[in-house]
Every structure is written in C-alpha cells, then in structure tokens.
Design a protein around this motif. Sequence first.
Motif, PDB file in Angstrom:
ATOM      1  N   ALA A  45      57.969  39.682  26.623  1.00 18.27           N
ATOM      2  CA  ALA A  45      59.005  40.172  27.539  1.00 18.27           C
ATOM      3  C   ALA A  45      60.229  39.264  27.521  1.00 18.27           C
ATOM      4  CB  ALA A  45      58.448  40.263  28.958  1.00 18.27           C
ATOM      5  N   THR A  49      64.042  40.202  26.420  1.00 18.06           N
ATOM      6  CA  THR A  49      65.155  39.983  27.351  1.00 18.06           C
ATOM      7  C   THR A  49      66.299  39.243  26.678  1.00 18.06           C
ATOM      8  OG1 THR A  49      63.647  39.932  29.242  1.00 18.06           O
ATOM      9  CG2 THR A  49      65.809  38.932  29.543  1.00 18.06           C
ATOM     10  N   VAL A 109      62.018  46.151  31.359  1.00 19.59           N
ATOM     11  CA  VAL A 109      62.072  45.908  29.922  1.00 19.59           C
ATOM     12  C   VAL A 109      62.143  47.219  29.133  1.00 19.59           C
ATOM     13  CG1 VAL A 109      59.563  45.766  29.547  1.00 19.59           C
ATOM     14  CG2 VAL A 109      61.115  44.463  28.080  1.00 19.59           C
ATOM     15  N   SER A 113      65.507  48.380  26.915  1.00 19.77           N
ATOM     16  CA  SER A 113      65.288  48.662  25.493  1.00 19.77           C
ATOM     17  C   SER A 113      65.816  50.041  25.113  1.00 19.77           C
ATOM     18  CB  SER A 113      63.798  48.560  25.160  1.00 19.77           C
ATOM     19  OG  SER A 113      63.297  47.271  25.441  1.00 19.77           O
ATOM     20  N   LEU A 139      68.050  44.792  32.882  1.00 15.96           N
ATOM     21  CA  LEU A 139      67.307  43.573  32.579  1.00 15.96           C
ATOM     22  C   LEU A 139      67.029  42.724  33.814  1.00 15.96           C
ATOM     23  CD1 LEU A 139      69.077  42.436  29.280  1.00 15.96           C
ATOM     24  CD2 LEU A 139      66.666  43.055  29.517  1.00 15.96           C
ATOM     25  N   LEU A 142      63.505  41.662  35.252  1.00 18.10           N
ATOM     26  CA  LEU A 142      62.478  40.900  34.546  1.00 18.10           C
ATOM     27  C   LEU A 142      62.514  39.388  34.784  1.00 18.10           C
ATOM     28  CD1 LEU A 142      60.964  41.930  31.229  1.00 18.10           C
ATOM     29  CD2 LEU A 142      61.143  39.525  31.797  1.00 18.10           C
ATOM     30  N   ALA A 205      58.325  45.479  24.508  1.00 21.64           N
ATOM     31  CA  ALA A 205      57.993  46.067  25.813  1.00 21.64           C
ATOM     32  C   ALA A 205      56.581  46.649  25.799  1.00 21.64           C
ATOM     33  CB  ALA A 205      59.018  47.143  26.167  1.00 21.64           C
TER      34      ALA A 205
END
Length: 426
Positions: A45, A49, A109, A113, A139, A142, A205
């Motif tokens: 993850a 990121t 995530v 993406s 984002l 996360l 992800a």
Amino acid sequence: MPTADTGAPAGIAGALSSAFSDPDDIRHRPGTGGYRRAMLALFAAGAATFALLYATQALLPAISSELNLTPAQASLTVSATTIGLAVAVLPVSALSEKWGRVQVMTVSVFAASLIALAVPFAPDLTTLVVLRAVQGVALAGLPATAMAYLGEEMHPKAVTSAMGLYVAGNSIGGMSSRVATGALSQAFGWRTALAAIGVVALLCAVVFRLLVPPATQFRPGPVNPGALLRTVGGHLGDPLLRRLYGIGLLLMTVFGAVYTVLGYRLLEAPFGLPESVVGMIFLVYLVGTCSSAAAGRLAGRLGRRGALYVGILTAVAGLLLSIADNLVAILLGLVLVTAGFFAGHAVASSSVSRTAKKGRAQASALYLAAYYVGNSLGGTLGASAYHAAGWNGTVVVGLAALTGAGGITLYATRKAISARREAAAA
C-alpha cells in the motif's frame, strides 16, 4: 463487544480478549505470521501511495516540453496531489474511526489507482492538475490511517520498526515510479509512463487487500465534528506533537525541493543526461528504504532526538556536497539527503503514534498534513529558487529548512534536560 473493522465476528474478538489478560499480548510482534502479513500488505500500500503521489515528478521536463510549461507550472502536477492529500487527510482519516482502518485504506488505494488510469488522457495542464488533485484526495485515506493501524495493531516495542518498514515501502514506490517513468517516457512518452504506474498501483492494491490482517484492536465510534475539533485542538495543544509536525514539514520541504528540481539540473548543461538515465538516478531511493528500516535501531541506541540529529546532519552534508558540478558528488550528495530524510521521517512519524494516547488517526493526519504541505512548499520554493539562482538557490532553501528542523530538535533536547534536572532536584 464491538466487531473488528474487517467484519470479524465479535465472538472471536471476545475469545481473544478473554484468553489474554494483557491486551498487548495479542498485538503483532516481529517474527509472527500476523506481523509479516501486515508489513507486506502495508509495504504494498505504501509503495502504491508514493508511486502515485510522485508519478509525474521524474516526468516534469517532458511535461514542460510537450505542454510548453515553465518548471514552476509543471511542478503543479506534483504539488496539486500533495495539497489535495494534505487538505483531505484529516477529515478522511476521521472516517476511519467509524468505518474502520482496513476499509478506509482499501477504498483509498483502489480509488487512487483507478483515477491514475484516467490521468494519462488529460489534454492540458488544467485537466491534469485537477485530476492529480482529486487523486491526492483519494490517497488521503491511506497514510494517516496506516499509521494509526500500526500504532494499534503492533506491539508497542515493534511500532518504530514497523513504521520504518512501512516508510521503506513508501521509498520503494517513490523510487520505482521515478525510475520506470523515466525509461518509459523516453521510449513511449510520458502519458504511457503514467498509465503503467496506474496499472502497477492497482496490482499493489489487490496485494494489500489480500494480505492485510483483521484489525483486532480497533473499536468503531461515531464521527462527531465537535469531538473531532476537540481532538485536533488537543493534539495541536501538545507541545511535543507540535514540534513533530514542524519537523515533518521542514524535512519534507528539503526533500520536495531537491527531487522536484534535480531532473531539470541533470538534463541541462553541463551534464545533458538522457531522460532514461535521469530516471535511473532515483534508484538512490533504495538508500531511503535502508535508512528508514534502520531508524528504529538507531533510535534505540541514540534516542529519538539523537536519531533526528543524525538524519538532519546527514541531509545537510548531502546538500553541501551536491553544490559541486560533478556528477559523482551530486549522486553522493543525493544519497546523503535521501538517507537523512527517510531516517528523520521514520523517527518523527513513529513518535507521533507513540505520543498520541487517543485519536491516533487524527494525530497522524495532522503530521501528514504538515508533511505534505512541506512537500508543496519545497517543490514550489525549490523550483522558483532554481529559476532565479540555479541549483545553489535550491540548496539555500533546503539548508534553511534543515536549520529549522535542527533548531526544533535542539529546543526539545534542552527542554528534556531541564525537566530531568528539575525531577532530580525534587
């Protein structure tokens, strides 16, 4: 008993709680299967990121050329994403208090993406910047939530090392996106390079969701705006947390300035390196992987403030060395800046999780908001200084930020010494 945030039955959580009188006993310790799964999941993850967050950074010269932009204009494709994250990280992390750490990280995530797959089709700078800003908001769910998850699910003695490994995943993502985009851009163009990063992030992800362990220590609560403001006020009123937020902002100012401008410097005279070679320079990020993972051991030997001093002085030495118009000196300087930054960031971020006794997600969110504001400031100020005074101008920006970080750490050291003397006298 409330259910864990991945939907684990309450009976299982209750059985675990009754089996161990000390709740710390069921937290993940190094060497256990749960610890390894958690670290692999958050490594993936974190890689996604940072790969998405800085996907355009190595491509700034190519974007400038195709869209006829100045370095400062092109740098907006990076700063828009980090500002979007900084603005959204607090409210989005607050949602994790109700919906659960794992759920919020998963949505974050995957959404970021999928947006990444649309970014390559942006026809102009405005559309590109807007998409990148929205991606930053996506984002936001996360980083702070991941830090809170680690603070809750890891045994207290493992928090710093676990945070270092998570930051190591960040460095891998940042490195791989820059290296890959540099090579792909030269061969196929910057739009294809961005599309490839989006696909890789989507795969990360999937890995995260398959591996991440249930959050057994999390207890959901309502999202109360008034309570949120009180929690934030409490964190901002804590002198130690304020110092950590300031250190994070200043360290990231240096990092943002250096990595935003570096590509322009190496593409221009006297170096004139090809775009693919400039992208390979970002392999230096591997140093960050090692230094962040080692930060826990360093803090164990020297203390957290001692580790911060080492990180700051290492970055100062790297900036000074990079002034020379010599490629070897520049690379060595970049190694030192990267090592110092990641060591300092790992120590500061883990200290936030350890310092906050409640509202860890909000404490981490405030740190990350400051951190990413620092990135935007560094990118903008570094690019402007480079335009006005060349690389030396960028170095001045970095040294000023590091001086501030060192001053904050020195102040904290003097406060600690004074407190110990007062305690001894009493």
